[in-house]
Design an enzyme around this catalytic site. Structure first.
Site, PDB file in Angstrom:
ATOM      1  N   PRO A   1      -9.160   8.105  -2.590  1.00 44.20           N
ATOM      2  CA  PRO A   1      -8.263   6.988  -2.903  1.00 44.20           C
ATOM      3  C   PRO A   1      -8.510   5.795  -1.983  1.00 44.20           C
ATOM      4  O   PRO A   1      -7.860   4.766  -2.130  1.00 44.20           O
ATOM      5  CB  PRO A   1      -6.870   7.570  -2.650  1.00 44.20           C
ATOM      6  CG  PRO A   1      -7.047   8.833  -1.891  1.00 44.20           C
ATOM      7  CD  PRO A   1      -8.497   9.132  -1.774  1.00 44.20           C
TER       8      PRO A   1
ATOM      9  N   ARG B   1       4.082  -1.521   0.452  1.00 47.83           N
ATOM     10  CA  ARG B   1       4.606  -1.159  -0.873  1.00 47.83           C
ATOM     11  C   ARG B   1       5.929  -1.851  -1.158  1.00 47.83           C
ATOM     12  O   ARG B   1       6.527  -2.466  -0.279  1.00 47.83           O
ATOM     13  CB  ARG B   1       4.762   0.365  -0.926  1.00 47.83           C
ATOM     14  CG  ARG B   1       3.412   1.096  -1.054  1.00 47.83           C
ATOM     15  CD  ARG B   1       3.088   1.251  -2.514  1.00 47.83           C
ATOM     16  NE  ARG B   1       4.206   1.929  -3.115  1.00 47.83           N
ATOM     17  CZ  ARG B   1       4.417   3.253  -3.051  1.00 47.83           C
ATOM     18  NH1 ARG B   1       3.526   4.019  -2.510  1.00 47.83           N
ATOM     19  NH2 ARG B   1       5.499   3.786  -3.571  1.00 47.83           N
TER      20      ARG B   1
ATOM     21  N   ASP C   1      -0.990   4.109  -6.441  1.00 43.97           N
ATOM     22  CA  ASP C   1      -0.085   2.977  -6.272  1.00 43.97           C
ATOM     23  C   ASP C   1      -0.757   1.609  -6.233  1.00 43.97           C
ATOM     24  O   ASP C   1      -0.057   0.614  -6.096  1.00 43.97           O
ATOM     25  CB  ASP C   1       0.763   3.148  -5.015  1.00 43.97           C
ATOM     26  CG  ASP C   1      -0.102   3.194  -3.751  1.00 43.97           C
ATOM     27  OD1 ASP C   1      -1.346   3.201  -3.873  1.00 43.97           O
ATOM     28  OD2 ASP C   1       0.469   3.226  -2.663  1.00 43.97           O
TER      29      ASP C   1
ATOM     30  N   TYR D   1      -2.136   6.530   5.023  1.00 44.12           N
ATOM     31  CA  TYR D   1      -3.182   7.544   4.874  1.00 44.12           C
ATOM     32  C   TYR D   1      -3.674   7.900   6.265  1.00 44.12           C
ATOM     33  O   TYR D   1      -4.028   7.004   7.040  1.00 44.12           O
ATOM     34  CB  TYR D   1      -4.363   7.006   4.061  1.00 44.12           C
ATOM     35  CG  TYR D   1      -4.080   6.737   2.600  1.00 44.12           C
ATOM     36  CD1 TYR D   1      -4.301   7.725   1.641  1.00 44.12           C
ATOM     37  CD2 TYR D   1      -3.619   5.497   2.184  1.00 44.12           C
ATOM     38  CE1 TYR D   1      -4.062   7.471   0.291  1.00 44.12           C
ATOM     39  CE2 TYR D   1      -3.378   5.239   0.833  1.00 44.12           C
ATOM     40  CZ  TYR D   1      -3.602   6.231  -0.102  1.00 44.12           C
ATOM     41  OH  TYR D   1      -3.370   5.978  -1.433  1.00 44.12           O
TER      42      TYR D   1
END
Lengths: 609, 609
Positions: free
Chosen positions: B330, B243, B52, B251
């Site tokens: 990530p 987001r 993302d 996370y």
């Protein structure tokens, strides 16, 4: 055989004329979810030519409706103006170049040039998903306003009766329709039919200056063909405006003898076509050469005249906008901008009245605000176009126009020609009070742009983007430094006052529950530093969503921001600024006397039924 | 009944896998008018979750393909990073906030966050008008490369044979197709089928760090939920990424004991769902509260591993990109960015070879440039993810991660994580020579942004917007001050040299007439002042259109510009910079030895047939 019955229909707003002003109005009302129809006697939008310049303020207005992006993609930007004057050695020479837009607070420090048809298409494509399409080939044949004052004062009435004729109705189908409208907007151009039906006079006069205009893609050795170019030559004046797709618009001053029929003393358009105009232009252009590469794309002739309609409104039920109520020279690039700004000024007022949020009397401010602007415009235009059409200063012509004087006037009126400096006088729509609390934010002028940092995520935002033309009033709450106990107390007291039942916020709540108040949007602008700021500290009224709180701080890259309070002239004690739906400053109040806003909104708002 | 014949087809490029890397490659090749197909075994693009984050360099790359505008409209921008660490009073507390992107030359000084499906949609919608659509539900079942070296060296050959199976072919229709491709791009993810068919090993190791990740719209009193938030607590680490649409990605570092089956010693995904992850997160979050308002939008678990494929290419005919050739954590937001950058690096090379403009050997630079990057990435990622997953420094844990050390590393590697600092070593695609002529423009790095004024109209342009990914080499001619007679002579001599038949400009002209040379785009950047500049003074080669000449001058508002020569380290004597189609600096030459560009282009270009 029975006589066919002419169909009747009702509409909130009927707009007559789908030029830029009419389409601006239609698109704005469509955005406001107002029941609107727009008709035009022409069969389609114009294909070429006509108006083509959008001023910095008009670009801001487009941005507030979310249509600037396309405009900026399709248009060319005019950043620089070049001035040419007679050279001692004959012909012309470059005297100076300067910024085309002289308006320091302009968000877009340039003009956009694009042919009128493309601008109309932007409005048409924006309205379409909202369910509004232009009804082309539709002619109004009669218009009447009900004479009953009770009916006229009833916001639910449809007192304007318009008969429409469909010019392209299929054979055998009815060509007539009778529309009953709450409001009619006459946007039908300089020869306005609407204006004539109500015997509204155009006051002013026609000048002796005749100009020709043509569009072309030039082949030339002239170095300023992509700047706006203002040229005084001993053979007449020329104005160049660069355009999209390598095109150029050329305005050419013509000699009366070339175009007046000596027998009648009147303009004879048969005497002058684009080839003849080009010949005139070439004389002024010397020593440079210019030719069209692919012929003339469009051309016309006009005589400069400056006139303003004696009234812009008939009983606040029929209102005229754009060229229908003011005509002037195209030299200062004001025609389309003035019309678009008329419509922008009118649309939110009609929308609020139709929604039942405002009293009918709010509409009176349309005439008071925009007619004054039009009068100012023709005063400026007379002076400017006389200077532009005047002979240059020379040994033979000691009363001619001096280059430095023309340049001075160009710069001096930059605020006016850019649209940025337009000022509306006090009325119910602008409360002339507390100006000293925000000296950089002028009541009656558009709210100036500046960048603030969103508190929750340090994302920099242009404040004008927080002021969209969404038909809500924006309450910009400058809280000062909330970490100061005294200031915190002041803010909390203000919030308490605003939450009282008698406060405008509750009196004019759209929903009776007051939870979702769609008339007002509260935006908080705090002093503070992003490194330690906690936006959750504010009372809920000041943060209806995490995205509503901003701080006056420098951005994360250290490049801009952080001086907003000082730029707006707001002190440590803070202030509330009420910004109208059209982006103009309506009122300013101190945090500890927020009742001033009650007075402002009570002067035109109506409580929800 | 006759046995149905399996259809054969030819294609220039077959892309296997329609994730971000495959779609980036497909869209780029579609833009280059290369005959390309892209298949994916899945039935549709992903609906939620996955990667993302797009780095500043990736946004620049999107901009070069004309798709950044939509990305910027749909994504959220992450400008600020917040660091939390254990508080002396228990729980966590804010240690510091800093700029999320530490890369001073970044044109977009922020990251964009948007779910992977929306990013895929941007590529898909961009390709569609170019005639390329993803063939979903299509599985490759075998792949072979011709062994004949003569065939492999023939640019016209189709030496890769792939059998495709259509998973959703209608009953009774053939499910197989045999595709003969010039090139195959394996973009089929971490478990790449293409990679396995050629027995390419993944070198590296798996760590002990297990993380969970979940998307939600949070209800929280945590003030940094809209910043990127890096949190070390005594209960494990947490990373938050804001987001679109108020969403939040969380996370969560997990304890091995929570997720490892003690009987087998292996990860057991049944032991951990989003509710359990949230419980873990809440312990770290204390004293703050967090809950999902509308449930979990997506979640998964992963173990951090760092591996790089031993080769990225099989005979320059099959090339792998993205997760197929490198996997890492990530945490530093590199996954999708690395894959997109692989594809961006590869696409122009394939396009030039397919067009016959470049030798097949140019493709070798894909592996040399991108594999080195991947190796650097896992070195960085090991260090960074170990620090991030490490226990915080405390009295009990004196070897823990000190907040200031972590912050230091975050800033120190900003150039790398932003993608801005990526550097390609010398190869045929980058000529390591004359660096001193433009010390601010690093050979092998992307050309840095700066604003110049267009000479003809003073319109300011970002130079990166003059370097679109249109598969042409841009020749930026820094002429110096053309009004200096010596410098003028130098420029004119350079133009004469470039116009000789043996010059690369003529040797590699696309058309034999040389008039329209679509391999090169010449952009002139002069010293000078807009007030008196005449762009018509330049030789025609340097102004193929009036829009091709720029000056290094301050803009009309006086706000920016005017220091480009000094920013790029170009002296009064000027220089030519050859920028590759992907925006990276390929070569630099002095004006009086433009033959250095002959050497550069000759190393990989082929003359038109």
């Amino acid at each position: 055989m029975p006589v066919p019955v002419v169909p009747h229909s009702e509409v909130d707003v009927l707009i007559i004329g789908a030029g830029p002003a009419g389409l601006m109005c239609a698109n704005a009302l469509a955005n406001a979810k107002v029941n609107v129809r727009v008709i035009d006697k022409r069969a389609a939008r114009v294909a070429a030519g006509q108006a083509d310049g959008l001023s910095p303020r008009t670009i801001e207005v487009f941005q507030s409706y979310g249509i600037a992006e396309r405009l900026l993609k399709e248009s060319v930007q005019v950043h620089q103006a070049a001035f040419y004057n007679p050279s001692p050695s004959g012909g012309i020479e470059l005297t100076s170049r300067t910024q085309d837009v002289v308006a320091p607070s302009a968000r877009y420090p340039f003009e956009c040039a694009l042919h009128q048809g493309a601008i109309q298409a932007i409005f048409i494509d924006s309205m379409k998903p909202l369910g509004v399409e232009v009804e082309w080939s539709t002619l109004p044949t009669s218009i009447e306003i009900c004479k009953d004052e009770h009916v006229l004062m009833d916001p639910a009435s449809h007192p304007v009766r318009v008969v429409l004729q469909k010019l392209n109705a299929p054979e055998g189908q009815l060509q007539e329709e009778i529309v009953h409208a709450k409001y009619v907007v006459g946007a039908d151009g300089a020869h306005s039919w609407v204006r004539k039906q109500f015997d509204i006079t155009m006051d002013g006069e026609q000048s002796d200056f005749i100009w020709g205009v043509m569009d072309m893609v030039p082949d030339t050795d002239f170095p300023d063909v992509r700047n706006k170019c203002l040229m005084h030559s001993n053979n007449g004046s020329i104005l160049l405006v660069p355009r999209e797709q390598d095109r150029l618009r050329v305005y050419v001053q013509l000699e009366n003898k070339d175009i007046i029929d000596p027998a009648t003393g009147r303009v004879d358009k048969d005497r002058m076509g684009p080839d003849e105009m080009l010949e005139v232009a070439r004389k002024s252009f010397s020593p440079y050469k210019i030719s069209p590469t692919t012929g003339f794309l469009w051309w016309t002739l006009y005589i400069i005249g400056q006139r303003v309609a004696s009234q812009f409104s008939v009983k606040n039920r029929v209102l005229i906008v754009g060229d229908a109520c003011h005509t002037h020279s195209p030299k200062a690039g004001q025609g389309m901008n003035a019309g678009v700004s008329d419509a922008h000024n009118l649309a939110w007022k009609i929308a609020l009245v139709v929604r039942g949020w405002a009293d009918l009397s709010l509409l009176s401010t349309y005439e008071s605000e925009r007619r004054k602007f039009a009068l100012d415009l023709i005063v400026f235009d007379k002076m400017y176009s006389t200077l532009f059409s005047g002979k240059p200063l020379s040994q033979e012509n000691s009363h001619g126009v001096a280059p430095e004087h023309f340049l001075e006037i160009f710069k001096q009126f930059g605020g006016f020609t850019s649209g940025i400096g337009v000022h509306y006088d006090p009325s119910v729509a602008t409360l002339d009070k507390n100006q000293e609390l925000a000296s950089g934010v002028v009541i009656g002028e558009r709210f100036p742009p500046y960048k603030f940092i969103r508190a929750a995520d340090a994302w920099p935002f242009e404040i004008q983007d927080l002021l969209p033309a969404d038909f809500r009033f924006k309450l910009l709450v400058f809280t000062g430094d909330f970490s100061e106990p005294l200031q915190q107390a002041r803010v909390e007291s203000m919030v308490a006052t605003m939450q009282k039942p008698e406060s405008f916020l509750n009196r004019y709540a759209t929903s009776s529950k007051g939870a979702e108040n769609s008339r007002f949007d509260i935006i908080t602008i705090s002093k503070g530093r992003k490194e330690g700021f906690n936006f959750l500290q504010f009372p809920m009224l000041l943060r209806s969503h995490w995205s509503k709180v901003f701080i006056d701080d420098i951005d994360v890259t250290g490049s801009f921001g952080g001086k907003g309070y000082s730029y707006y002239g707001v002190g440590d004690e803070g202030a509330i600024v009420a910004v109208r739906p059209d982006g103009y400053v309506g009122a300013i109040a101190p945090l500890d006397h927020v009742e001033d806003l009650d007075a402002y909104f009570t002067s035109f708002m109506t409580a929800a039924v």
